[in-house]
Design a protein around this motif. Structure first.
Motif, short mmCIF file in Angstrom:
data_model
loop_
_atom_site.label_atom_id
_atom_site.label_comp_id
_atom_site.label_asym_id
_atom_site.label_seq_id
_atom_site.Cartn_x
_atom_site.Cartn_y
_atom_site.Cartn_z
N ASP A 38 0.88 -1.18 0.00
CA ASP A 38 0.00 0.00 0.00
C ASP A 38 0.91 1.23 0.00
O ASP A 38 1.75 1.35 -0.85
CB ASP A 38 -0.97 -0.03 1.18
CG ASP A 38 -1.86 -1.28 1.12
OD1 ASP A 38 -2.23 -1.66 -0.01
OD2 ASP A 38 -2.14 -1.87 2.17
N SER A 39 0.80 2.09 0.98
CA SER A 39 1.68 3.25 0.93
C SER A 39 2.73 3.19 2.04
O SER A 39 3.24 4.21 2.48
CB SER A 39 0.85 4.53 1.06
OG SER A 39 0.00 4.42 2.17
N VAL A 40 3.04 1.96 2.49
CA VAL A 40 4.01 1.79 3.57
C VAL A 40 5.27 1.09 3.03
O VAL A 40 5.17 0.02 2.42
CB VAL A 40 3.39 0.96 4.72
CG1 VAL A 40 4.41 0.74 5.83
CG2 VAL A 40 2.13 1.65 5.26
N GLY A 41 6.42 1.68 3.25
CA GLY A 41 7.68 1.08 2.81
C GLY A 41 8.26 0.23 3.94
O GLY A 41 8.35 0.70 5.09
N THR A 74 4.74 9.06 -2.64
CA THR A 74 3.74 7.99 -2.58
C THR A 74 3.82 7.17 -1.30
O THR A 74 2.83 6.61 -0.86
CB THR A 74 3.90 7.03 -3.80
OG1 THR A 74 5.25 6.58 -3.82
CG2 THR A 74 3.59 7.73 -5.10
N VAL A 75 5.02 7.09 -0.73
CA VAL A 75 5.17 6.32 0.51
C VAL A 75 4.93 7.26 1.69
O VAL A 75 5.49 8.35 1.75
CB VAL A 75 6.58 5.68 0.58
CG1 VAL A 75 6.79 4.97 1.91
CG2 VAL A 75 6.76 4.71 -0.58
N ARG A 76 4.09 6.83 2.63
CA ARG A 76 3.69 7.72 3.74
C ARG A 76 4.42 7.43 5.04
O ARG A 76 4.43 8.24 5.96
CB ARG A 76 2.18 7.58 3.99
CG ARG A 76 1.32 7.92 2.81
CD ARG A 76 1.18 9.43 2.66
NE ARG A 76 0.41 9.76 1.49
CZ ARG A 76 0.94 10.21 0.35
NH1 ARG A 76 2.24 10.41 0.26
NH2 ARG A 76 0.17 10.49 -0.68
N ILE A 129 -1.06 6.45 10.31
CA ILE A 129 -0.29 7.64 9.90
C ILE A 129 -0.64 7.99 8.46
O ILE A 129 -0.88 9.16 8.12
CB ILE A 129 1.22 7.38 10.06
CG1 ILE A 129 1.59 7.26 11.54
CG2 ILE A 129 2.04 8.49 9.38
CD1 ILE A 129 3.01 6.78 11.81
N ALA A 130 -0.70 6.95 7.61
CA ALA A 130 -0.94 7.17 6.17
C ALA A 130 -2.32 7.76 5.90
O ALA A 130 -2.54 8.36 4.86
CB ALA A 130 -0.77 5.85 5.42
N ALA A 131 -3.24 7.58 6.84
CA ALA A 131 -4.60 8.10 6.63
C ALA A 131 -4.66 9.61 6.85
O ALA A 131 -5.64 10.25 6.47
CB ALA A 131 -5.56 7.40 7.60
#
Ligand code: CO8
Length: 258
Positions: free
Chosen positions: A10-13, A45-47, A196-198
């Protein structure tokens, strides 16, 4: 096989230190790869980043003792500079970094997690700065960051005695935010990363920068840093969206990172 793995979910590295045969000990090559992986992260793109260790026994069991054993004084200092540079990049990385500590976090491993924004661990985690028992000092930030994290008295005790502490004690002294059953710490880290990404990326990044830049300043200087960060968020799409959603009683928010 890479010594440092990187994948985006998703948006997590997710960064994995990958030398399980030596409990993910950090040698120069690992530090180089970690530096290169950080350069690759697309912060548009990565949060959020998660750092963890391969296998279920160790996060990172320290700097590689075999590689360090015969360094001369100059080479040792260069190795310390190399580690400090990479870890400082992590500490000031524009997006938050969570350490998912899945076992031993000793020496350079403890210092690696100290350079992350948030630390959580599994029940089998063990933390410590064993360096004085090896005849050296911590060299990747331990004498500086541990004191700021757990206070001078506890940090001095850990460093001078070289005694390891288990996850429950690490939680009690505030070194980690939470402790999870073995095998579940990565999922717990992903859950925090998704929370966090939200949120509005600009606001999260500005918060991190304000905390990082302000923490070593006297309070007056720190407040200036905060006021600037606060102002920067206004007039962004995401500030209008976040506040608009609240006023319109809308649960759905479409943050665009603008
Ligand atoms: N460096 C190199 N190899 C290591 C390290 C390490 N830090 N840790 C573990 N290994 C290797 C072991 O040598 C062993 O290899 P082999 O199978 O070839 O014998 C393998 O990993 C598995 O380890 P063990 O058999 O020892 O596993 P155990 O479960 O019995 O013990 C421990 C696990 C308790 C974690 C134990 O391995 C240990 O004490 N490791 C060393 C921990 C340590 O002292 N770390 C601090 C290192 S110093 C440091 O980090 C300084 C950072 C700043 C550097 C500044 C630059 C100058």
């Amino acid at each position: 096989m890479s010594l440092v793995l990187y994948e985006v979910e998703d948006s997590v590295g997710i960064i994995t230190i990958n030398r399980p045969e030596v409990l993910n000990a950090l040698n120069s090559a690992v530090l180089d790869e970690l530096r290169d992986v950080l350069r690759k992260v697309d912060i548009n793109t990565v949060r959020c980043l998660i750092v963890t260790g391969a296998g279920d026994k160790s996060f990172v069991a320290g700097a590689d003792i075999a590689e360090m054993k015969n360094l001369n004084s100059r080479e040792a200092m260069e190795f310390s500079v190399k580690g400090n540079n990479v870890f400082e990049n992590l500490a000031k990385f524009p997006i938050p970094v969570i350490a998912a500590v899945n076992g031993y976090a000793l020496g350079g491993g403890c210092e690696l997690c100290l350079s992350c924004d948030i630390r959580i661990c599994s029940e089998n985690a063990v933390f410590g700065q064993p360096e004085t028992g090896l005849g050296i000092t911590p060299g990747f930030g331990g004498t500086q960051r541990l004191i700021r994290m757990v206070g001078e008295g506890m940090a001095k005790q850990m460093i001078y005695t070289a005694r390891n502490i288990k996850s429950d004690e690490a939680y009690r002294i505030g070194l980690v935010n939470s402790v999870h059953p073995v095998g579940e710490v990565l999922n717990a880290a992903k859950k925090i990363a998704k929370q966090i990404a939200a949120n509005a990326p600009i606001a999260v990044r500005a918060s991190k920068e304000a905390i990082h830049r302000g923490r070593l300043l006297p309070i007056e200087g720190g407040k200036l840093v905060e006021e600037r960060a606060f102002g920067i968020c206004f007039e962004t799409h995401d500030q209008q969206e976040g506040m608009g959603a609240f006023l319109e009683k809308r649960k759905e928010k479409k943050f665009t990172n603008n």
